[in-house]
Design a protein around this motif. Structure first.
Motif, short mmCIF file in Angstrom:
data_model
loop_
_atom_site.label_atom_id
_atom_site.label_comp_id
_atom_site.label_asym_id
_atom_site.label_seq_id
_atom_site.Cartn_x
_atom_site.Cartn_y
_atom_site.Cartn_z
N MET A 41 -8.19 9.12 1.42
CA MET A 41 -7.05 8.23 1.63
C MET A 41 -6.76 8.08 3.12
N ASP A 47 2.70 1.57 -3.40
CA ASP A 47 1.74 1.95 -4.45
C ASP A 47 1.40 3.43 -4.38
N LYS A 48 1.15 3.92 -3.18
CA LYS A 48 0.77 5.32 -3.02
C LYS A 48 1.92 6.25 -3.41
N TYR A 100 2.48 6.30 -7.21
CA TYR A 100 1.49 7.12 -7.92
C TYR A 100 1.92 8.59 -7.94
N TYR A 113 0.51 13.31 0.41
CA TYR A 113 -0.74 13.48 -0.34
C TYR A 113 -1.41 14.81 -0.03
N ASP A 154 -9.23 5.86 4.60
CA ASP A 154 -8.93 4.47 4.26
C ASP A 154 -7.83 3.92 5.17
N TYR A 155 -6.83 4.75 5.45
CA TYR A 155 -5.75 4.34 6.36
C TYR A 155 -6.31 4.00 7.74
N VAL A 179 3.63 9.32 4.24
CA VAL A 179 2.89 9.15 2.98
C VAL A 179 1.62 9.98 2.98
N ILE A 210 -6.92 13.12 -6.79
CA ILE A 210 -6.67 12.51 -5.47
C ILE A 210 -7.49 13.21 -4.39
N SER A 220 2.24 5.94 8.91
CA SER A 220 2.16 6.11 7.45
C SER A 220 3.49 6.58 6.90
N TRP A 273 0.84 -1.20 0.00
CA TRP A 273 0.00 0.00 0.00
C TRP A 273 0.87 1.26 0.00
#
Length: 470
Positions: free
Chosen positions: A443, A260-261, A264, A424, A446-447, A420, A438, A417, A257
């Motif tokens: 996000m 991936d973030k 991106y 964002y 979601d975390y 991360v 985004i 995190s 995860w």
């Protein structure tokens, strides 16, 4: 695991680390398994240099032993990690040990900690002490909060969030200031493991010496690296924790995860020319010119700190690089006089300012005036701080709009995190057109839900994260 390398550059080199040499191979072939840590996950038994300990390692070591006995050409292995049981020999016992680790039935794990020191710990872990937010959140991510019996001062102040189970919340103990621990009190907790936030080797050694029947583990979570995350002590630490606590799949999924973030963001910003990048000042609010009218100094985060790295992956330019290339690369931050930042030098200018804040410290203190985090939704402190900072004449002269200054929560830097989430939020602010797709708040939610395991929670309504809010 997802094996996409964040920096898509073919590279071959030899890395010397911890007294051993290994071949480091990176390429852009998504069909081949990538090496999360450059020279492989630092657990004894991982001899093929990838990111896990599995049957392939056992088969490879068996082939190596047979070839050595028969005088044949030896297959390539990372020999340093082949002596799994630490008896000074590489033999069939090590092959058996690898198979036991791969099956999830190992009674102990031998690995390098976040400071590259060898450790062997029992996997029979029932009582955990977790220092600071990152280790506490890691325990939530791995689903082992039922084993966490104590945390230090900072997460204890937010136990309403971190301990969702009422019984656990009522029974969890406060270890207080872990930079200067009360060893008698902590020994009374009968911990099996203490997860250290500090990387200070002397402090870790003192804790190990004074705590009875307790393994003190520094996983490396103090040092996230958003630029080369796949090669960081932080990512390695999460994966090692998966083996130590018997949660390998969960740890690997979380690392996926993170990567991936970050992939991106970096894929979207890699083609931005330097001249087109917004100039961003990453600083702290407290104990600085922005908060205290008697001060003339400001701490500015550099290339090595997640605060500074968030700017880079979000497609920005760190202002400190224009002031001092030396300060930009040394340590984690530089203390500057405000006139080094706000002046008439055309090379040094600021488009955006992000002010890091801390409320609860590792030293067991609370800094008043910046209430924030997961256990409050009252933005009044952040609003007051924002008005004070944007009211500074030099700030007003420098920024096109006061809305270009943001006060952000310490959780974005010190949680698990690894910066991360911060990246964002920064990306959405400084490059809104590039990142129109985004939603940092979603996000973040979601975390909280998918990784921390907290349901029915909305950071836009239940937390204080960044001001002005998104």
């Amino acid at each position: 695991m997802n094996t996409k390398v964040i920096i898509a550059i073919a590279f071959v080199g030899v890395l010397i680390a911890g007294g051993y040499a290994v071949i480091l191979l990176m390429n852009d072939d998504d069909d081949s398994k990538k090496d999360v840590g450059g020279y492989g996950l630092e657990i004894f038994g991982n001899i093929d240099g990838d990111n896990d300990v599995d049957s392939k390692d056992a088969d490879l070591l068996n082939d190596y032993i047979n070839a050595k006995n028969q005088g044949d050409d030896l297959p390539e292995i990372t020999e340093y990690f082949a002596d799994v049981n630490g008896d000074g020999r590489i033999d069939s016992k090590d092959v058996d040990a690898i198979r036991t680790i791969a099956s999830g039935k190992a009674k102990e794990i031998r690995f390098l900690d976040g400071n590259n020191n060898e450790m062997t710990v029992s996997t029979d872990i029932q009582r955990i002490g977790a220092e600071y937010f990152c280790n506490t959140e890691l325990c939530m991510i791995l689903g082992i909060m039922d084993r966490v019996v104590a945390v230090d001062f900072a997460p204890y102040q937010m136990k309403e969030f971190y301990f969702q189970d009422e019984k656990a919340r009522a029974s969890v103990k406060n270890m207080a200031a872990m930079n200067n621990p009360d060893y008698d009190m902590i020994n009374g907790l009968e911990l099996d493991v203490l997860l250290s936030f500090s990387y200070d080797e002397d402090l870790i050694a003192t804790k190990q010496a004074k705590l009875v029947d307790c393994d003190v583990i520094y996983l490396g979570l103090y040092a996230p690296d958003l630029i080369k995350a796949e090669n960081s002590a932080y990512v390695h630490g999460i994966l090692k924790a998966g083996y130590i606590f018997g949660k390998v799949d969960r740890a690997e999924a979380y690392v996926d995860w993170i990567l991936d973030k970050l992939n991106y963001l970096m894929d979207k910003t890699k083609d931005i020319e330097e001249k087109d990048k917004p100039h961003v000042l990453m600083t702290n609010y407290q104990n600085s010119y922005l908060a205290d009218d008697t001060r003339t100094n400001m701490s500015v985060y550099n290339y090595n700190d997640p605060q500074g790295q968030a700017v880079i992956v979000a497609g920005g330019h760190n202002v400190l690089q224009d002031i001092s290339e030396d300060a930009y690369k040394k340590g984690y931050s530089a203390s500057l006089q405000y006139d080094a930042i706000f002046n008439d030098d055309p090379k040094v200018y600021v488009d955006y300012i992000f002010c890091h804040s801390v409320q609860y410290t590792y030293a067991g203190t609370e800094i008043k005036g910046v209430s924030h985090g997961y256990t409050t939704n009252d933005y009044s402190d952040f609003e007051k701080a924002w008005k004070h900072a944007t009211g500074k004449e030099l700030v007003k002269d420098e920024l096109d709009s006061p809305d270009n200054l943001h006060i952000d929560s310490g959780d974005l830097r010190n949680g698990c995190s690894g910066g991360v989430l911060l990246a964002y939020y920064v990306a959405k602010v400084i490059n809104p057109e590039i990142f129109s797709d985004i939603d940092p708040v979603k996000m973040h939610n979601d975390y909280v839900k998918d990784w921390l395991g907290v349901s029915g929670y909305d950071v836009s309504e239940d937390a204080v994260v960044i001001y002005k809010q998104m």
